[in-house]
Design a protein around this motif. Structure first.
Motif, PDB file in Angstrom:
ATOM      1  N   ASN A  30     -12.972  -2.700   2.639  1.00  0.00           N
ATOM      2  CA  ASN A  30     -13.728  -1.720   2.885  1.00  0.00           C
ATOM      3  C   ASN A  30     -14.638  -1.646   1.330  1.00  0.00           C
ATOM      4  N   THR A  67     -12.222   3.625  -1.343  1.00  0.00           N
ATOM      5  CA  THR A  67     -11.497   4.751  -1.971  1.00  0.00           C
ATOM      6  C   THR A  67     -11.185   4.346  -3.261  1.00  0.00           C
ATOM      7  N   VAL A  68     -11.104   3.111  -3.642  1.00  0.00           N
ATOM      8  CA  VAL A  68     -10.673   2.502  -4.707  1.00  0.00           C
ATOM      9  C   VAL A  68     -11.557   1.482  -5.063  1.00  0.00           C
ATOM     10  N   HIS A 115     -10.283  -5.266  -3.163  1.00  0.00           N
ATOM     11  CA  HIS A 115      -9.114  -5.554  -2.670  1.00  0.00           C
ATOM     12  C   HIS A 115      -9.108  -5.707  -1.161  1.00  0.00           C
ATOM     13  N   GLY A 151     -15.348   3.302   3.861  1.00  0.00           N
ATOM     14  CA  GLY A 151     -13.791   3.867   3.839  1.00  0.00           C
ATOM     15  C   GLY A 151     -13.279   3.372   2.216  1.00  0.00           C
ATOM     16  N   ASP A 198       0.773  -1.044   0.031  1.00  0.00           N
ATOM     17  CA  ASP A 198      -0.047   0.065  -0.012  1.00  0.00           C
ATOM     18  C   ASP A 198       0.975   1.243   0.021  1.00  0.00           C
ATOM     19  N   ILE A 199       0.600   2.356  -0.830  1.00  0.00           N
ATOM     20  CA  ILE A 199       1.197   3.460  -1.088  1.00  0.00           C
ATOM     21  C   ILE A 199       1.139   4.386   0.379  1.00  0.00           C
ATOM     22  N   HIS A 228      -6.998  -5.660   2.440  1.00  0.00           N
ATOM     23  CA  HIS A 228      -6.032  -5.176   3.051  1.00  0.00           C
ATOM     24  C   HIS A 228      -5.292  -6.279   3.784  1.00  0.00           C
TER      25      HIS A 228
HETATM   26  P1  AMP Z   1      -9.466   1.840   0.342  1.00  0.00           P
HETATM   27  O1  AMP Z   1      -9.490   2.969   1.066  1.00  0.00           O
HETATM   28  O2  AMP Z   1     -10.123   0.341   1.385  1.00  0.00           O
HETATM   29  O3  AMP Z   1     -10.383   1.545  -0.715  1.00  0.00           O
HETATM   30  O4  AMP Z   1      -7.945   1.159   0.183  1.00  0.00           O
HETATM   31  C1  AMP Z   1      -7.312   1.781  -0.921  1.00  0.00           C
HETATM   32  C2  AMP Z   1      -6.034   1.648  -0.549  1.00  0.00           C
HETATM   33  O5  AMP Z   1      -5.271   1.772  -1.898  1.00  0.00           O
HETATM   34  C3  AMP Z   1      -5.465   2.739   0.464  1.00  0.00           C
HETATM   35  O6  AMP Z   1      -5.135   2.022   1.524  1.00  0.00           O
HETATM   36  C4  AMP Z   1      -4.500   3.643  -0.412  1.00  0.00           C
HETATM   37  O7  AMP Z   1      -3.529   4.053   0.371  1.00  0.00           O
HETATM   38  C5  AMP Z   1      -4.071   2.480  -1.592  1.00  0.00           C
HETATM   39  N1  AMP Z   1      -3.532   3.014  -2.794  1.00  0.00           N
HETATM   40  C6  AMP Z   1      -4.109   4.191  -3.486  1.00  0.00           C
HETATM   41  N2  AMP Z   1      -3.015   4.339  -4.553  1.00  0.00           N
HETATM   42  C7  AMP Z   1      -2.281   3.279  -4.402  1.00  0.00           C
HETATM   43  C8  AMP Z   1      -1.151   3.055  -5.416  1.00  0.00           C
HETATM   44  N3  AMP Z   1      -0.869   4.030  -6.493  1.00  0.00           N
HETATM   45  N4  AMP Z   1      -0.273   2.088  -5.101  1.00  0.00           N
HETATM   46  C9  AMP Z   1      -0.524   1.571  -4.007  1.00  0.00           C
HETATM   47  N5  AMP Z   1      -1.786   1.569  -2.970  1.00  0.00           N
HETATM   48  C10 AMP Z   1      -2.497   2.682  -3.238  1.00  0.00           C
END
Ligand code: AMP
Ligand code: ZN
Length: 110
Positions: A84, A92-93, A97, A90, A29-30, A99
């Protein structure tokens, strides 16, 4: 489709890969929320747990089959796996996925 994780799967955005096979990609994770924070994703686009059906469950089963290999590689004996789903949870993508969080005492879920 404008999906960040599909772009990572396609190699259009770099990632720090921890594990990869034909169905699954795992990468750091970034913005880590724990000393070890890895994301495990299916290579096919699923928007979240809501997209899991009898047809797509195979790849999800495979993800959970490889998580023990990934955590072993990461040196984790104790860890949390969380997904999430939806903005209010929470997410965001919008690509399914999981975690993997570890490397510290995680305590109770908040
Ligand atoms: P969520 O908030 O549960 O949707 O998780 C999305 C995760 O993706 C977050 O923890 C971000 O830090 C992570 N994330 C966003 N962009 C990137 C990226 N380019 N490379 C790795 N992780 C990322
Ligand atoms: Zn996607």
């Amino acid at each position: 489709m404008d999906c960040l994780f599909c772009k990572i799967v396609a190699g259009e955005i770099p990632n720090k890969t921890v594990y990869e096979d034909d169905q699954v990609l795992a990468f750091y994770d970034i913005a880590p929320k724990a000393p070890v924070h890895v994301l495990v994703i299916p290579k096919c686009h699923l928007s979240g747990v809501r997209d899991i059906t009898p047809d797509t469950a195979t790849v999800v089963g495979h993800i959970f089959e490889v998580i023990p290999q990934i955590t072993e590689k990461l040196g984790l004996t104790d860890y949390r796996v969380v997904s999430n789903n939806g903005v209010e949870a929470g997410q965001t993508v919008g690509h399914l996925h999981f975690h993997i969080l570890g490397g510290r005492i995680l305590g109770e879920m908040g």
